[in-house]
Motif scaffolding. Structure first.
Motif, mmCIF file in Angstrom:
data_model
loop_
_atom_site.group_PDB
_atom_site.id
_atom_site.type_symbol
_atom_site.label_atom_id
_atom_site.label_comp_id
_atom_site.label_asym_id
_atom_site.label_seq_id
_atom_site.Cartn_x
_atom_site.Cartn_y
_atom_site.Cartn_z
ATOM 1 N N GLY A 1 0.815 -1.221 0.000
ATOM 2 C CA GLY A 1 0.000 0.000 0.000
ATOM 3 C C GLY A 1 0.845 1.266 0.000
ATOM 4 N N SER A 2 2.062 1.162 0.547
ATOM 5 C CA SER A 2 2.931 2.341 0.564
ATOM 6 C C SER A 2 3.224 2.825 -0.864
ATOM 7 C CB SER A 2 4.232 2.014 1.299
ATOM 8 O OG SER A 2 4.761 0.782 0.853
ATOM 9 N N PHE A 3 3.330 1.915 -1.807
ATOM 10 C CA PHE A 3 3.516 2.309 -3.220
ATOM 11 C C PHE A 3 2.295 3.097 -3.707
ATOM 12 C CE2 PHE A 3 6.765 -0.643 -5.551
ATOM 13 C CZ PHE A 3 7.791 -0.082 -4.808
ATOM 14 N N ASP A 4 1.110 2.603 -3.357
ATOM 15 C CA ASP A 4 -0.114 3.297 -3.780
ATOM 16 C C ASP A 4 -0.135 4.718 -3.235
ATOM 17 O OD1 ASP A 4 -0.976 1.003 -5.051
ATOM 18 O OD2 ASP A 4 -2.025 0.270 -3.278
ATOM 19 N N ARG A 5 0.330 4.865 -1.976
ATOM 20 C CA ARG A 5 0.285 6.204 -1.383
ATOM 21 C C ARG A 5 1.323 7.127 -2.030
ATOM 22 N NH1 ARG A 5 -0.945 2.745 2.875
ATOM 23 N NH2 ARG A 5 1.195 2.652 3.623
ATOM 24 N N ILE A 6 2.451 6.569 -2.500
ATOM 25 C CA ILE A 6 3.411 7.413 -3.227
ATOM 26 C C ILE A 6 2.769 7.903 -4.530
ATOM 27 C CG2 ILE A 6 5.614 7.423 -4.462
ATOM 28 C CD1 ILE A 6 6.729 5.538 -2.368
ATOM 29 N N ILE A 7 2.045 7.004 -5.199
ATOM 30 C CA ILE A 7 1.350 7.408 -6.435
ATOM 31 C C ILE A 7 0.281 8.451 -6.119
ATOM 32 C CG2 ILE A 7 -0.178 6.610 -8.290
ATOM 33 C CD1 ILE A 7 2.656 5.668 -8.655
ATOM 34 N N GLN A 8 -0.495 8.189 -5.067
ATOM 35 C CA GLN A 8 -1.545 9.145 -4.677
ATOM 36 C C GLN A 8 -0.976 10.525 -4.391
ATOM 37 O OE1 GLN A 8 -3.500 6.641 -1.540
ATOM 38 N NE2 GLN A 8 -5.127 8.146 -1.845
ATOM 39 N N ALA A 9 0.263 10.545 -3.864
ATOM 40 C CA ALA A 9 0.853 11.829 -3.481
ATOM 41 C C ALA A 9 1.176 12.684 -4.698
ATOM 42 C CB ALA A 9 2.110 11.601 -2.646
ATOM 43 N N GLY A 10 1.432 12.074 -5.847
ATOM 44 C CA GLY A 10 1.795 12.909 -6.985
ATOM 45 C C GLY A 10 2.025 12.163 -8.291
ATOM 46 N N GLY A 11 1.855 10.868 -8.299
ATOM 47 C CA GLY A 11 2.171 10.090 -9.499
ATOM 48 C C GLY A 11 1.038 10.050 -10.515
ATOM 49 N N PHE A 12 0.543 11.229 -10.862
ATOM 50 C CA PHE A 12 -0.590 11.298 -11.799
ATOM 51 C C PHE A 12 -0.526 12.632 -12.518
ATOM 52 C CE2 PHE A 12 -1.731 12.671 -7.543
ATOM 53 C CZ PHE A 12 -2.078 13.994 -7.776
ATOM 54 N N ILE A 13 -1.356 12.811 -13.549
ATOM 55 C CA ILE A 13 -1.530 14.147 -14.111
ATOM 56 C C ILE A 13 -2.997 14.523 -13.921
ATOM 57 C CG2 ILE A 13 0.292 13.876 -15.834
ATOM 58 C CD1 ILE A 13 -2.255 13.745 -17.854
ATOM 59 N N SER A 14 -3.263 15.827 -13.776
ATOM 60 C CA SER A 14 -4.644 16.276 -13.680
ATOM 61 C C SER A 14 -5.041 16.778 -15.052
ATOM 62 C CB SER A 14 -4.772 17.412 -12.672
ATOM 63 O OG SER A 14 -4.214 16.995 -11.442
ATOM 64 N N ALA A 15 -6.074 16.167 -15.654
ATOM 65 C CA ALA A 15 -6.506 16.593 -16.985
ATOM 66 C C ALA A 15 -8.021 16.599 -17.009
ATOM 67 C CB ALA A 15 -5.969 15.639 -18.040
ATOM 68 N N PRO A 16 -8.612 17.625 -17.650
ATOM 69 C CA PRO A 16 -10.060 17.605 -17.788
ATOM 70 C C PRO A 16 -10.469 16.435 -18.676
ATOM 71 C CG PRO A 16 -9.086 19.461 -18.982
ATOM 72 C CD PRO A 16 -7.972 18.743 -18.310
ATOM 73 N N THR A 17 -11.505 15.721 -18.329
ATOM 74 C CA THR A 17 -11.916 14.598 -19.172
ATOM 75 C C THR A 17 -12.739 15.126 -20.321
ATOM 76 O OG1 THR A 17 -13.764 14.292 -17.688
ATOM 77 C CG2 THR A 17 -11.859 12.855 -17.380
ATOM 78 N N GLY A 18 -13.068 14.283 -21.254
ATOM 79 C CA GLY A 18 -13.819 14.666 -22.443
ATOM 80 C C GLY A 18 -13.386 13.746 -23.548
ATOM 81 N N THR A 19 -13.607 14.153 -24.786
ATOM 82 C CA THR A 19 -13.175 13.287 -25.879
ATOM 83 C C THR A 19 -11.652 13.291 -25.928
ATOM 84 O OG1 THR A 19 -13.579 15.216 -27.246
ATOM 85 C CG2 THR A 19 -15.155 13.406 -27.432
ATOM 86 N N ALA A 20 -11.105 12.178 -26.330
ATOM 87 C CA ALA A 20 -9.653 12.073 -26.405
ATOM 88 C C ALA A 20 -9.147 13.031 -27.477
ATOM 89 C CB ALA A 20 -9.262 10.653 -26.758
ATOM 90 N N PRO A 21 -8.037 13.746 -27.217
ATOM 91 C CA PRO A 21 -7.488 14.631 -28.240
ATOM 92 C C PRO A 21 -6.917 13.812 -29.397
ATOM 93 C CG PRO A 21 -6.041 14.547 -26.319
ATOM 94 C CD PRO A 21 -7.269 13.756 -25.980
ATOM 95 N N ASP A 22 -6.755 14.447 -30.555
ATOM 96 C CA ASP A 22 -6.142 13.757 -31.688
ATOM 97 C C ASP A 22 -4.763 13.266 -31.299
ATOM 98 O OD1 ASP A 22 -8.148 13.915 -33.473
ATOM 99 O OD2 ASP A 22 -7.494 15.833 -34.361
ATOM 100 N N ALA A 23 -4.436 12.092 -31.776
ATOM 101 C CA ALA A 23 -3.174 11.484 -31.376
ATOM 102 C C ALA A 23 -1.980 12.331 -31.786
ATOM 103 C CB ALA A 23 -3.054 10.085 -31.963
ATOM 104 N N HIS A 24 -2.119 13.074 -32.913
ATOM 105 C CA HIS A 24 -0.961 13.833 -33.400
ATOM 106 C C HIS A 24 -1.065 15.315 -33.033
ATOM 107 C CE1 HIS A 24 -4.016 13.970 -36.495
ATOM 108 N NE2 HIS A 24 -3.502 15.126 -36.870
ATOM 109 N N ALA A 25 -1.999 15.660 -32.118
ATOM 110 C CA ALA A 25 -2.171 17.071 -31.764
ATOM 111 C C ALA A 25 -0.951 17.601 -31.018
ATOM 112 C CB ALA A 25 -3.420 17.238 -30.906
ATOM 113 N N ASN A 26 -0.232 16.714 -30.387
ATOM 114 C CA ASN A 26 0.838 17.107 -29.476
ATOM 115 C C ASN A 26 2.115 16.349 -29.823
ATOM 116 O OD1 ASN A 26 1.647 18.596 -27.318
ATOM 117 N ND2 ASN A 26 0.097 17.749 -25.923
ATOM 118 N N PRO A 27 2.886 16.850 -30.792
ATOM 119 C CA PRO A 27 4.047 16.057 -31.219
ATOM 120 C C PRO A 27 5.083 15.902 -30.090
ATOM 121 C CG PRO A 27 3.904 18.125 -32.460
ATOM 122 C CD PRO A 27 2.797 18.144 -31.457
ATOM 123 N N ILE A 28 5.605 14.700 -29.936
ATOM 124 C CA ILE A 28 6.594 14.412 -28.887
ATOM 125 C C ILE A 28 7.805 13.762 -29.555
ATOM 126 C CG2 ILE A 28 7.047 13.044 -26.801
ATOM 127 C CD1 ILE A 28 3.922 13.112 -26.431
#
Ligand code: HEM
Ligand code: SF4
Ligand code: FES
Lengths: 235, 248
Positions: free
Chosen positions: B117-144
């Motif tokens: 569970g300690s791993f889960d709490r490390i993830i809960q502390a910050g191992g995520f991104i906050s993004a508004p939900t909705g339709t998925a953006p185009d795959a090529h909208a954000n070149p990486i």
């Protein structure tokens, strides 16, 4: 346990393990740079008594008359002392943390080393040996309170007196301690670079080679003068 | 194959625990390690003994549930998960010692099962991104850039098994946390929370009583997903950057 709540008490990252490691890396780097300069000075023993004593004396006059006599030396000593204290404080704190993270009662019954090097294995007890050696070393060659073979005002003579063959146990302790320093640096330099964020997969071999190279140079460079005295090459 | 097993038995968190010895005959080299434990448990059940509790789920090397220490190595002698380890990696007549992960942050629940569970709490502390939900953006909208995407995906393969902690002489979870920090930090979606993330995750990691990293490298050597050691340097860079900016 995915829904368990986070602990309330929050540590601050300025006191985190990573911050402690960084303090250890920076102070370690200062000590390594000092060791290299110190080794260079020691090797002047091979240029004779005058060169060696002259060099030791010039350290006392460095920065003079801008600084009072011995001024530079004392600033230098304070920086070194602070580095050693911070380094040991961080080491002891992290050591205690590691013991709490896997208490003695939870040790594995069977344990196999997969990747760890001998030098990384000896960092903590080796570090303690190095610290004890530093105390002995200062009492021996700097303050001359411990003076096998007789006291002297000439640093050159202190060195030559101290490592005569009949004081083989002094030389032996010195040799073992220098090897301990070498092992400490082999892992320490690599670890400091990784802690400071320099490591990348394609550089990892090179960083380890740098650590090994400096460790070897420092070890050999510190072993030459006393062994030369013991074996009668310098008298 | 005939195998002698020494297995850690512990009734619960408060029990002291001990190694128990069992003999197994007719083990097929094609069995997975967990199937061999299944055979042991069948035998124990028929003999009216308590079967050995061990964690497992996917049995295909992707969930991270199954880790145990086998003969002193996390996940055993091959660089894979315990469920993907086969008995052909052992010899007839071998004595095999099986122990749970050992760390204050991974308390033993029963036998070989630990609470991660300690791993889960490390993830809960910050191992995520906050993004508004909705339709998925185009795959090529954000070149990486390809190297960044590759590094992010490599780091993202971490399955949270805990082998890195189990193998670390300091019981540090740096490789796990560094994998998450690298995975999110290489992608544009991870940028807004990047400086705060590493601080929160490291604080939680320290809170959980994991040890400090001393760059020994046992973690990367046993990681079934080959998470590279240099992710730890990337975490350190991010953290020192955050502290420099006053995000502490
Ligand atoms: C001449 C004196 C010393 C020098 C030049 C030196 C140098 C270093 C360096 C460069 C590091 C790496 C920092 C890092 O891991 O990021 C290190 C680590 C360490 N030092 Fe020292 N040190 C010295 C004395 C000591 C002493 C007296 C102790 C005893 C308590 C000690 C204990 C440690 C420990 C425990 C580590 C961490 C090991 C690790 O990273 O795995 N050191 N040292
Ligand atoms: S970094 Fe590797 S060993 Fe550690 S939890 Fe992730 S997959 Fe397991
Ligand atoms: S059971 Fe899922 S990784 Fe082994």
């Amino acid at each position: 346990m995915a829904n368990s709540t986070l602990t309330k008490k929050r540590s601050t990252a300025y006191g985190s393990t990573v911050a402690l490691k960084t303090a250890m890396a920076i102070t370690g780097a200062i000590l390594v740079l000092y060791l290299i300069a110190h080794m260079y000075g020691n090797l002047k023993i091979f240029s004779g008594q005058e060169a060696f004593d002259g060099y030791a004396h010039s350290l006392r006059e460095l920065g003079y008359p801008m600084l009072p006599e011995n001024g530079f030396l004392w600033i230098f000593r304070l920086v070194l002392l602070a580095s050693v204290l911070i380094h040991i404080y961080a080491a002891v704190t992290l050591w205690a943390r590691a013991r709490r993270a896997r208490p003695a009662a939870q040790r594995y019954k069977v344990n196999k080393r997969v990747a760890r090097s001998y030098s990384s294995y000896t960092m903590r007890y080796g570090g303690v040996l190095v610290a004890l050696f530093v105390v002995f070393h200062i009492l021996h060659l700097t303050t001359n309170d411990i003076a096998p073979g007789g006291r002297s005002d000439s640093p050159y003579e202190r060195l030559v007196n101290g490592f005569q063959p009949e004081f083989w146990y002094v030389t032996l302790f010195y040799v073992l301690s220098v090897i301990a320093v070498g092992l400490h640096l082999r892992h320490g330099i690599w670890s400091a670079l990784a802690t400071l964020g320099v490591n990348m997969s394609r550089r990892q071999g090179m960083l380890n080679a740098i650590a090994l190279g400096i460790a070897l140079i420092v070890t050999v460079g510190f072993l030459l003068p006393p062994l030369a005295v013991t074996f009668g090459l310098v008298s | 194959m005939n195998i002698t097993l020494r297995v850690w038995r512990q009734k619960g968190q408060d029990d002291e625990g001990r190694l128990a010895t069992y003999k197994l005959t007719d083990v097929s080299p094609d069995m997975s390690f967990l199937e061999m434990l299944d055979v042991l448990n069948e035998k124990l059940t028929l003999e009216d003994e308590d079967p050995v509790a061990f964690d497992h789920d996917c049995r295909e090397g992707i969930c991270g549930a199954c880790g145990v220490v086998i003969d002193g190595e996390a996940h055993g002698p091959e660089r894979t998960t315990t469920c993907q380890l086969h008995m052909r990696s052992f010899k007839d007549g071998d004595t095999i010692t099986v122990e749970p992960w050992r760390a204050q942050a991974f308390p033993v629940v029963k036998d070989l099962v630990v609470d991660r569970g300690s791993f889960d709490r490390i993830i809960q502390a910050g191992g995520f991104i906050s993004a508004p939900t909705g339709t998925a953006p185009d795959a090529h909208a954000n070149p990486i850039p390809k190297p960044d995407a590759d590094r992010a995906f490599d780091a993202a393969t971490c399955i949270g098994c805990g082998a890195c902690v189990a193998a670390c002489p300091n019981a540090s979870s740096m490789l796990f946390t560094a994998a998450k920090v690298t995975h999110l930090g290489m992608l544009p979606q991870g940028q807004p929370e990047r400086a705060a993330r590493v601080v929160k995750m490291i604080n939680q990691q320290d809170e959980e009583d994991f040890g400090g990293c001393s760059n020994i490298g046992e973690c990367a050597a046993v990681c079934p997903k080959g998470i590279p050691l240099d992710t730890i340097s990337q975490l350190n860079r991010d953290l020192l950057g955050s502290l420099g900016k006053g995000v502490g």
